[in-house]
Scaffold this motif. Structure first.
Motif, short mmCIF file in Angstrom:
data_model
loop_
_atom_site.label_atom_id
_atom_site.label_comp_id
_atom_site.label_asym_id
_atom_site.label_seq_id
_atom_site.Cartn_x
_atom_site.Cartn_y
_atom_site.Cartn_z
N ARG B 223 40.27 49.88 -20.96
CA ARG B 223 41.34 49.55 -21.91
C ARG B 223 42.34 50.71 -22.03
O ARG B 223 43.56 50.50 -22.01
CB ARG B 223 40.71 49.28 -23.28
N PHE B 224 41.83 51.93 -22.13
CA PHE B 224 42.72 53.09 -22.32
C PHE B 224 43.54 53.38 -21.07
O PHE B 224 44.61 53.97 -21.15
CB PHE B 224 41.92 54.35 -22.67
N ASN B 225 42.99 53.00 -19.90
CA ASN B 225 43.64 53.40 -18.66
C ASN B 225 44.30 52.23 -17.93
O ASN B 225 44.45 52.25 -16.71
CB ASN B 225 42.66 54.16 -17.78
N LYS B 226 44.70 51.25 -18.74
CA LYS B 226 45.54 50.14 -18.28
C LYS B 226 44.93 49.31 -17.15
O LYS B 226 45.62 48.85 -16.25
CB LYS B 226 46.93 50.66 -17.82
N HIS B 227 43.61 49.15 -17.21
CA HIS B 227 42.99 48.21 -16.28
C HIS B 227 43.02 46.84 -16.93
O HIS B 227 42.71 46.70 -18.11
CB HIS B 227 41.55 48.63 -15.97
N LYS B 228 43.40 45.84 -16.16
CA LYS B 228 43.59 44.49 -16.72
C LYS B 228 42.28 43.89 -17.22
O LYS B 228 42.22 43.28 -18.27
CB LYS B 228 44.19 43.57 -15.66
N ASN B 229 41.23 44.07 -16.41
CA ASN B 229 39.92 43.53 -16.78
C ASN B 229 38.88 44.25 -15.94
O ASN B 229 39.22 45.05 -15.07
CB ASN B 229 39.86 42.02 -16.56
N VAL B 230 37.61 43.93 -16.18
CA VAL B 230 36.56 44.68 -15.50
C VAL B 230 36.57 44.43 -13.99
O VAL B 230 36.28 45.33 -13.19
CB VAL B 230 35.17 44.44 -16.13
N SER B 231 36.90 43.22 -13.60
CA SER B 231 36.89 42.91 -12.17
C SER B 231 37.93 43.74 -11.42
O SER B 231 37.66 44.30 -10.35
CB SER B 231 37.15 41.42 -11.95
N GLU B 232 39.10 43.84 -12.01
CA GLU B 232 40.17 44.64 -11.41
C GLU B 232 39.75 46.11 -11.37
O GLU B 232 40.01 46.83 -10.41
CB GLU B 232 41.45 44.44 -12.23
N CYS C 21 31.92 38.04 -18.88
CA CYS C 21 32.71 39.15 -18.34
C CYS C 21 33.52 38.72 -17.12
O CYS C 21 34.45 39.41 -16.72
CB CYS C 21 31.84 40.35 -18.00
N ASN C 22 33.11 37.61 -16.50
CA ASN C 22 33.84 37.03 -15.37
C ASN C 22 33.64 37.77 -14.05
O ASN C 22 34.28 37.44 -13.05
CB ASN C 22 35.34 36.96 -15.70
N ILE C 23 32.73 38.76 -14.00
CA ILE C 23 32.50 39.49 -12.75
C ILE C 23 32.01 38.52 -11.67
O ILE C 23 32.49 38.53 -10.53
CB ILE C 23 31.49 40.64 -12.95
N CYS C 24 31.09 37.61 -12.05
CA CYS C 24 30.51 36.69 -11.06
C CYS C 24 31.60 35.83 -10.42
O CYS C 24 31.62 35.67 -9.19
CB CYS C 24 29.42 35.83 -11.71
N ALA C 25 32.49 35.32 -11.24
CA ALA C 25 33.56 34.44 -10.72
C ALA C 25 34.55 35.23 -9.88
O ALA C 25 34.98 34.80 -8.82
CB ALA C 25 34.27 33.75 -11.88
N SER C 26 34.90 36.44 -10.34
CA SER C 26 35.90 37.25 -9.63
C SER C 26 35.48 37.57 -8.21
O SER C 26 36.32 37.61 -7.31
CB SER C 26 36.13 38.57 -10.34
N PHE C 27 34.18 37.85 -8.04
CA PHE C 27 33.74 38.28 -6.71
C PHE C 27 32.99 37.19 -5.95
O PHE C 27 32.40 37.45 -4.91
CB PHE C 27 32.89 39.55 -6.83
N CYS C 28 33.02 35.96 -6.46
CA CYS C 28 32.39 34.85 -5.75
C CYS C 28 33.22 34.53 -4.50
O CYS C 28 34.42 34.26 -4.60
CB CYS C 28 32.30 33.62 -6.64
N PRO C 29 32.61 34.58 -3.31
CA PRO C 29 33.41 34.37 -2.10
C PRO C 29 33.92 32.93 -1.95
O PRO C 29 34.82 32.68 -1.15
CB PRO C 29 32.44 34.74 -0.97
#
Lengths: 393, 287, 68
Positions: B223-232, C21-29
């Motif tokens: 959040r502090f370092n302008k990441h959009k979400n955890v996946s990004e 958290c959506n990690i599973c969906a984000s990295f699902c091939p």
């Protein structure tokens, strides 16, 4: 049967007591005037198959012994002044997690680095209140080299019996003084071994209380898998936020010691029956006090000695009792009145309480105590040339 | 010397789910970690590695300090100890030295291990007592809501470096190696299968093993370092920000600049502390 | 003809554990998963190839893929 007699300094008597009690793990860090405790452990533990480790700092030393206790060992660490300050956080952890272990503090003059080679008794309150929060304290204050040997065994026994850390508090004088001591035969002095759980592993709750006693602490690796934490935890050892339980647990931790004063407190009493003036003294100051009281008695003066071997929990009953019969209690101590305040608290105005507070790193002289009993003003740093028996009354 | 992790058969290759339950304490999930926190991914990699080794729960002791990562022991059915901030290594030293038969694992964070516990960390590495240290490295103190840690990159924002950090960070692996650790590796939560293999090797190694594990704290660092979400965040820091030892060896230096190297970075054979102590006992007692 | 040979999968998502958290969906091939409300859900089970990557990267022990 031949008892072993050895001529040793207090620090060595302490480790002899620890070895007798079955201590087989020591972690330490060098600090004056307790270093010989560590050095002697380094020299002696390997001979009996024990573990010795010099840690990177004071905190690491006490942390390591907590870990060793969890793994099933009887363990000890030793330190002085500044090191004792550094260890306080883990003293609280051990109290909270109910870890039976022994911590030695050979007192030196503070505050801060102070005077490393000079004795002091100024850590008595720290030994009680040093860690944050209200925690239980068992603190022993031996007054001679031989007694230090026995009190170290008692420290391990109390630690095991009450599943709590125990502090042995003595000063540089006792630590470095050499006396001939007798090492009893194995079995001659009672040694309490760690209780083991007798339930099935799945039923084991490390903090379950039955008949007022907390469950035995299982050793890691023996099939009783459980969790240790410094957070308030439920009977199963896992953190809890139950407020009633938090209250009850804090009360239980403190009261498991306070409610057992009769068992934990030990005092030496001398001429108390008819004593008009009682000297309440512990540790090195009690050595002078005992000498002074005997001299005064020889001169026909009704002086007595109350010498606690356990300073925490405080021997409040004994102080209350003498405050009802004596006119005056004198408290000589090598600090600015830490225990004097406690004596006043329990004497509760029933008799006069006078302190002799000496912090110049010189033990209190018997003549100072004799003069105080006789009503002569005492200068803390001045040893009187003569004792003025005529001043009395 | 650099060595590749040895390959092994793992359940997910059989295309069926791995059963974590034998290693977890029942009724303790969901865990306290935030949505997207990488710690759970790291824990799962660790449990698969333990399973591959065939270790029994009774023979494992997990010790932690204070912080988010240090909550790990509460969830696993081992002999566990949640201790004090920075001190886990010293507690673990006591456990291992007292009972060398226990397999000791320390779970710690970047702040816990390298700031308040820095002294214990380097001395644990120096002694080479057999234990595996997992540094969950997310550049931030999560438990206290986002203060900068000693591994935080220069310029990064935290509640205690609002205008960008002006401090250079520690490299956990370089520090561990210099201090004497005999197994040093790095992994990320994103590369969870690779991490499992790295941890397998780390656990198997006799001596002090240190594994620096980059994982994400979306709640504070992200959040502090302008990441959009955890996946990004995982993509930019863990995936694109790192490179494996094997890849790095093939590429010219200019192509690897600014990338953090993953994999087994250092391995050495040196007498393990408890073995050394046993030698000492044999010497003293046979005199 | 490929349809008949294609292996089928069942995805279990524990809604009590999933934190979305959506990690599973984000990295699902194969784009099999999606966030629905506050937890993850299966968007298209037919696209699942059983690679287990969602499970392996799920921090919350919340998703499992079983062969049918």
């Amino acid at each position: 049967m031949s008892k072993k007699k050895i001529f040793v300094q207090g620090n060595e008597a302490c480790i002899q007591g620890a070895l007798y009690a079955g201590c087989r793990f020591y972690a330490g860090y060098p600090i004056t005037p307790s270093t010989e405790v560590m050095e002697q452990m380094a020299a002696n533990l390997p001979k009996v198959g024990g573990k010795f480790i010099q840690m990177e700092d004071e905190i690491g030393s006490i942390a390591a012994i907590v870990g060793a206790v969890a793994a099933g060992e009887k363990a000890m660490t030793g330190t002085s002044g500044p090191g004792f300050s550094l260890k306080q956080e883990i003293m609280g952890y051990a109290a909270m997690a109910e870890i039976p272990m022994v911590v030695v503090n050979v007192m030196r003059a503070g505050p801060s680095t102070g005077y490393p080679t000079g004795p002091s008794q100024a850590d008595v309150m720290q030994a009680k209140w040093g860690s944050h929060g209200d925690s239980p304290s068992v603190v022993l204050v031996p007054s001679s080299v031989q007694e230090l040997f026995y009190e170290t065994i008692r420290a391990f026994n109390l630690a095991e019996k009450y599943r709590t850390p125990v502090v042995i508090l003595f000063d540089e004088v006792i630590g470095h003084m050499r006396e001939a001591i007798t090492i009893p035969e194995p079995g001659e002095v009672e040694v309490i071994e760690r209780a083991k759980p007798d339930c099935a592993p799945e039923d084991y709750k490390p903090y379950e209380v039955k008949d007022g006693k907390v469950a035995p602490l299982a050793a890691f690796g023996t099939g009783y898998r459980y969790h240790i934490t410094g957070l308030y935890h439920a009977e199963d050892g896992f953190p809890t936020a139950d407020q009633q339980y938090i209250h009850d647990t804090n009360m239980r931790l403190v009261n498991k010691i306070e409610d057992n004063k009769a068992d934990i407190c030990e005092n030496e009493e001398l001429f108390l029956e008819d004593a008009e003036t009682v000297v309440f003294a512990y540790g090195v100051s009690a050595k002078s006090a005992k000498f002074a009281v005997k001299e005064l008695r020889a001169a026909g003066i009704k002086a007595g000695l109350l010498r606690p071997k356990t300073i925490w929990p405080f021997p409040s009953d004994a102080v209350e009792k003498i405050s009802k019969t004596a006119k005056k209690i004198i408290v000589p101590e090598m600090n600015l009145g830490q225990i004097h305040g406690e004596v006043e608290r329990y004497a509760a105005g029933r008799c006069e309480v006078q302190g002799i507070f000496r912090v110049d790193t010189e033990p209190i002289h018997p003549k100072q105590i004799m003069n105080a009993v006789l009503g002569v003003p005492v200068e803390p740093t001045v040893i009187p040339d003569v004792v003025d028996f005529t001043a009395r009354g | 010397m650099t060595t590749e992790a040895t390959a092994r058969t793992v359940p997910y290759k059989e295309k069926k789910p791995f059963d974590y339950d034998p290693y977890l304490r029942q009724g303790k999930l969901p865990h306290i970690w935030c949505a997207g926190c990488g710690h759970g991914i790291v824990l799962k990699s660790l449990l698969r590695a333990i399973d591959a080794l065939g270790w029994k729960n009774d023979d494992i002791s997990m010790v932690s300090g204070i912080g988010c990562s240090s909550r790990t022991p509460g969830y696993v059915d081992f002999n566990t100890m949640h201790t004090l901030h920075g001190r886990a290594f010293a507690f673990a030293t006591g456990v291992k030295f007292a009972n060398p038969k226990l397999n000791v694992i320390v779970t710690t964070g970047d702040g816990d291990a390298l700031a308040i516990g820095g002294n214990h960390f380097i001395h644990a590495a120096r002694r080479n007592m057999d234990m595996t240290i997992l540094v969950y490295n997310n550049y931030i103190y999560g438990m206290t809501s986002g203060q900068g840690s000693p591994t935080m990159p220069e310029g990064a924002v935290s509640t205690t470096s609002r205008f960008g950090s002006i401090e250079p960070p520690f490299d956990t692996c370089e520090l561990a190696k210099t201090a004497g650790a005999t197994f040093v590796a790095r992994g990320t939560a994103f590369h969870a299968q690779e991490l499992e293999k790295t941890l397998y090797e780390a656990l198997k190694h006799k001596g002090t093993s240190v594994v620096d594990i980059l994982d994400s704290c979306p709640t504070y660092y992200g959040r502090f370092n302008k990441h959009k979400n955890v996946s990004e965040m995982m993509k930019s820091i863990e995936k694109d920000g790192t490179i494996s030892v094997a890849q790095a060896a093939k590429l010219p230096p200019e192509k690897t600049e600014g990338k953090i190297v993953r994999g087994i970075l250092h391995r050495a054979e040196r007498l393990e502390y408890c073995d050394g102590y046993q030698n000492l006992l044999d010497r003293v007692q046979n005199k | 003809m490929g349809e008949a040979a294609k292996k089928q999968w069942r995805i279990e998502i524990d809604a009590r554990r999933c934190k979305g958290c959506n990690i599973c969906a984000s990295f699902c091939p194969t784009d099999t998963l999606e966030l629905k409300g506050i937890t993850m859900d299966v968007k298209d089970i037919d696209s699942c190839i059983g690679c287990q990557l969602c499970d392996i990267r799920c921090p919350d022990f919340a998703i499992q893929v079983f062969p049918l």
